[in-house]
Design an enzyme around this catalytic site. Sequence first.
Site, PDB file in Angstrom:
ATOM      1  N   GLY A   1      -4.902   2.019   1.520  1.00 55.13           N
ATOM      2  CA  GLY A   1      -4.150   0.819   1.821  1.00 55.13           C
ATOM      3  C   GLY A   1      -2.850   0.792   1.040  1.00 55.13           C
ATOM      4  CB  CYS A   2       0.365  -0.894   1.695  1.00 53.10           C
ATOM      5  SG  CYS A   2      -0.253  -2.509   2.218  1.00 53.10           S
ATOM      6  CE1 TYR A   3       0.611  -6.410  -1.546  1.00 50.97           C
ATOM      7  CE2 TYR A   3      -0.920  -6.625   0.274  1.00 50.97           C
ATOM      8  CZ  TYR A   3       0.220  -7.049  -0.384  1.00 50.97           C
ATOM      9  OH  TYR A   3       0.944  -8.097   0.103  1.00 50.97           O
TER      10      TYR A   3
END
Lengths: 369, 369, 369, 369
Positions: free
Chosen positions: A151-153
């Site tokens: 995921g990005c975060y």
Amino acid sequence: MIAGVIGAAGYAGAEIVRILSRHPKVDSLLASSTSYEGKPVSEIYPNFIDCVDTILENSEALIANSGIVFGALPHGVGEVFAAKCFERGIPYIDMSADFRFDDDEETYKAWYGKTYQFPELHKKSVYGLPELNRGKIQAAGNKSVIIGNPGCYPTAASLAAFPALALGLYGGGTIIIDAASGITGGGREPMRAYHFPECSDSMSPYKVGAHRHTPEISRNFSFMEKVNPKARPLIFTPHLAPMNRGILSTIYIPLSDEWKCEAAAAQPRPPSAEIQEKTARIRKLYADFYQREKFVRVLPEGILPATGRVRLSNFCDIAVQIDQNGANLIVISAIDNMVKGAAGQAVQNMNIIFGFEEDCGLDTVPAMF
Amino acid sequence: MIAGVIGAAGYAGAEIVRILSRHPKVDSLLASSTSYEGKPVSEIYPNFIDCVDTILENSEALIANSGIVFGALPHGVGEVFAAKCFERGIPYIDMSADFRFDDDEETYKAWYGKTYQFPELHKKSVYGLPELNRGKIQAAGNKSVIIGNPGCYPTAASLAAFPALALGLYGGGTIIIDAASGITGGGREPMRAYHFPECSDSMSPYKVGAHRHTPEISRNFSFMEKVNPKARPLIFTPHLAPMNRGILSTIYIPLSDEWKCEAAAAQPRPPSAEIQEKTARIRKLYADFYQREKFVRVLPEGILPATGRVRLSNFCDIAVQIDQNGANLIVISAIDNMVKGAAGQAVQNMNIIFGFEEDCGLDTVPAMF
Amino acid sequence: MIAGVIGAAGYAGAEIVRILSRHPKVDSLLASSTSYEGKPVSEIYPNFIDCVDTILENSEALIANSGIVFGALPHGVGEVFAAKCFERGIPYIDMSADFRFDDDEETYKAWYGKTYQFPELHKKSVYGLPELNRGKIQAAGNKSVIIGNPGCYPTAASLAAFPALALGLYGGGTIIIDAASGITGGGREPMRAYHFPECSDSMSPYKVGAHRHTPEISRNFSFMEKVNPKARPLIFTPHLAPMNRGILSTIYIPLSDEWKCEAAAAQPRPPSAEIQEKTARIRKLYADFYQREKFVRVLPEGILPATGRVRLSNFCDIAVQIDQNGANLIVISAIDNMVKGAAGQAVQNMNIIFGFEEDCGLDTVPAMF
Amino acid sequence: MIAGVIGAAGYAGAEIVRILSRHPKVDSLLASSTSYEGKPVSEIYPNFIDCVDTILENSEALIANSGIVFGALPHGVGEVFAAKCFERGIPYIDMSADFRFDDDEETYKAWYGKTYQFPELHKKSVYGLPELNRGKIQAAGNKSVIIGNPGCYPTAASLAAFPALALGLYGGGTIIIDAASGITGGGREPMRAYHFPECSDSMSPYKVGAHRHTPEISRNFSFMEKVNPKARPLIFTPHLAPMNRGILSTIYIPLSDEWKCEAAAAQPRPPSAEIQEKTARIRKLYADFYQREKFVRVLPEGILPATGRVRLSNFCDIAVQIDQNGANLIVISAIDNMVKGAAGQAVQNMNIIFGFEEDCGLDTVPAMF
């Protein structure tokens, strides 16, 4: 090589198409979309006119003709494509959360509300954060492998925290991750929250204390943590910032006794000499930790990360500072959520799998604006 | 009443002018500026054409003719005006940090690098956060008083944390304030950091672990804190967000044992029923705490603060949520940095001093965009 | 090849550096700056860290060691560098207006207030709009040549109008160019007009009826115009739009009798069938005109230019439409002002001079956001 | 007085609610919405919390209890409400295009694809541009009247062109209107074109040569035009700019012989003394023309309109300049599309109908950011 992108009409899929269309090792690019089958991808994304002439086709045909497949699909619908690729013996890089939890189906279910369709595939899949798992990704070799692209975060938070966790800077206690994302993080479908007048010139949090990336970050931290790998309390608060791309992550890590500095007696005071000296040492430790990583830049003293400085690149910029109390390390990281936080990292994984230079097709100089 | 604004060419000064120009109790508005003396304020701010016809004059004349004076000046240059107003027996509301530390000159000096010119004035000054100090501001009555108008970040952080500190929700330990401000917070003078191409479409932190508002926040917290008023470790990290107005403040407050919830055994899980139930009780406590405050809105369940929803108003919007570990309270607040964070709060102080309705001239409905 | 950039600390210079740093034919990159001599360019532009390791040096040394020089300097200060390069027999590409007027010193002087220092150089210089002057640029070959790189607005306007002028669509009368530019067009120096709070979320014109690019556009039009090359009345109105990059140019060209359509009798009506049919024919003419041009995209029916779709690319996107009165052709073009409007076009000129593929180092797929 | 707003969940309706909620003459505010009936308006617009406590009700009940009704509905659905209000003898202010064409049903049908349901109502309705039609609006008195509230673009364009048309500056020929609008102009419903990543940091035209506001502008011009009221060729090109509020309109008006200036012989030159002198005279004429208008500000020399300077106000700012050829007048106007371009103008009409001060509830000082 022929690369295929399933779900190319979405933002993540289109960003993979954009990057692969200029990748030196990709001879041909296939793309599919259920909604737009038969149309040129440049009809959906007119910026692709004269640049990418791919026609959106059927996923079945795409898998049959590809040497690697990227699945840019919503959570819970990609497993079947993963299974087909696995059967055909070609790598499948999954952009959803489906393969980010290995065999911890319980956690996946708790946050995503779905069960595994092909449980055995999850035992064989690899979490595709190269700076953590390069060995396993490489080991997969040019053969069948399923990558759960992070995921990005979690990418931004993990890269920021790893050295502190791995090198004993962390002394236990709650780690807090406060992060802000650009609006592309919400995807291509028009929704009120991402309607320009609703989010422009405004800043707001969302899913406070309840975002799905929390368990993914927690898992990542546990791989690094020396102190107490069982209990890793963390808080993650995402915010929406009025910008297109980028995640800025500010992380608060309680220091171990060795690294704590003496605090000002009563009222806060500007950082002491001890704080600045230990901060410099930690900066050096971070720089050493990532010395061989092409995509992590530990910034020199005096420069702080800004999402605008990693724009369109696969870089993760990092800075460190002990707070003026001397008890916590503040680590700040910036990535482009669509590149290192999604499509770029997926291509980085492809490069590793096939033994290409890791920055092949990814050596973009960040645009300054 | 005649109101005077010293330093009306700066953003804070001009915002006071904007608000006072429509204030029902202000009959006449004077303004001064060293750089633009003799010019109409509408020449500096053409938005004022046909609305505000004030000519920028000399500060001396302004003080001589005003019934109240606002000093919108850089730190360290306003004391002399405060002294003159005090002598004349009229209120002086100071927008700089000069009167925010009472007699704690040491702290002021440590962060602002200056000493007090008129130490005796600081013993008589009042920190102008009405929700904390209304009594003292009122007590000053229609007479001579010097108000240290709070900083923008301290206003947002303090209003968010006060109920937790006052009602025993806080269990001790480090409080973390992670905040983002719009670019007007940097003032009117063009600087590279605020040059559109450098800050637009980007997010970045600044003065990490070393921002001057840290000691002001710490002082405010100490007035409320029951647990351990001597030691109040806090971390404050400001960020710059690509928007004009607004501060979004996200605050992490360790809960007291009474309020802690049981955490998920190993991996993070979505908020438990206990967490949601205690969050609802805390929301109620917050709403009760601020029930009589006109400018604090404790938001109902399901709505989170957004700076875009307090735009141009004097409101501070607040939401609360216990994190999924059950050990910390997350409080989020949003203000317009130029209004509740500066000019609006100054006018609110004026209203209190003169016994006007507290929202007189400040009952703006926030523009939704 | 060794390429040198004089004035690399400015936005245009830095953008040339960004592009050249990934140019396959550039072996080494030199850069100079009077203000920052001795510093790494990545200190001025931290986005360049780990990407561009050039140290800013002295212009003399730079010229002595380069095979081509780009001058990214203010108007009126670059002629001396042009002269030196000419003497050394290497190409000099000038980003200022100094070499855009050939020997028409009078016009240059009228708008820029300066005279030529080396008048003879201007007789030998070539206006570097490849779509107009490719032959002359090529003819210069790998030898000494001075290129006057076009202005951003003139590039967008000229490419939009050329086919109409060259193919007899234009019937005489005033051509109106209404254009909006992103804020990078104002350069790197902080100024009030480009201070974020002053220009964000706002739109405004500037230099109405008096912008320096007017005579440059007029000259360009005259090279194409068949009707009446002596008199070419045009109006050019630039605007500032709250975005980083891009110029959107909307041009109104009176049609020749052959192309005029019958208008609705009295009140305006939606475009007639005749209007739509002739518009389609003109679109085809435009597409044919630019068929061999790599960087001009005549958009298909139904798609209009948007600056966001040429972002970071060297493309100029064009669309055409006859207005509902049937008497004027509306042509809209979009470019990235920093690329096709400045640095990218300069590199395109370099490619032509040296016989490289014209899109060498410039084959960027526009980022969709 | 009790005022009712039908369609209060849309942007225009909510903006009327925002303004009326602070209107000194409005004692009570009713609002309706088909989609949200029964909910507080502050649930749809949380910025209204503690400011506007109206519950969204049924339109029938609303009409029965109101002394004036605003219809903020899509085109073609409001006539029935107009008829009911007319029957009840209360004013109805229609925000759609339904009542902007009087009895010219043919034009309405050509552009909006619908016919009139109640043709007789259109004969009695008044086009609500006060600066054009104040007399007729007033004449309606406190009785039954249907106001067709003007479109946003027509308001900006008409106010800019009226003096030129009325005072004989216009010499005939095509008038060109090039305008840019903020994204609130597209309304509240999420659509791809207004999805933040699609429109942020980008500029684009839309409905080129085919926008529905063209005939409305044409009608307005015809009321003023002295030269040739039958034929009024005009071109209108709307653009979308990445900002929330505002319309910037740039208009090109061919001058009559009396006002033409001598042009530079061959190449363009900066504006001549004659041009500047005649521009000053025209500026004076414009200022005189609008001298008694509270909401039109003809800007002094040296200041150009910016949408950011009329933000949230009912002002229309105007500047004039003869182009450097001396043959056309360029007029630029700026309005807030949601206020003077919609809700503010509607309230202005209400004020006129009831004989209130025309700026009652509308004397907002524009926020500078």
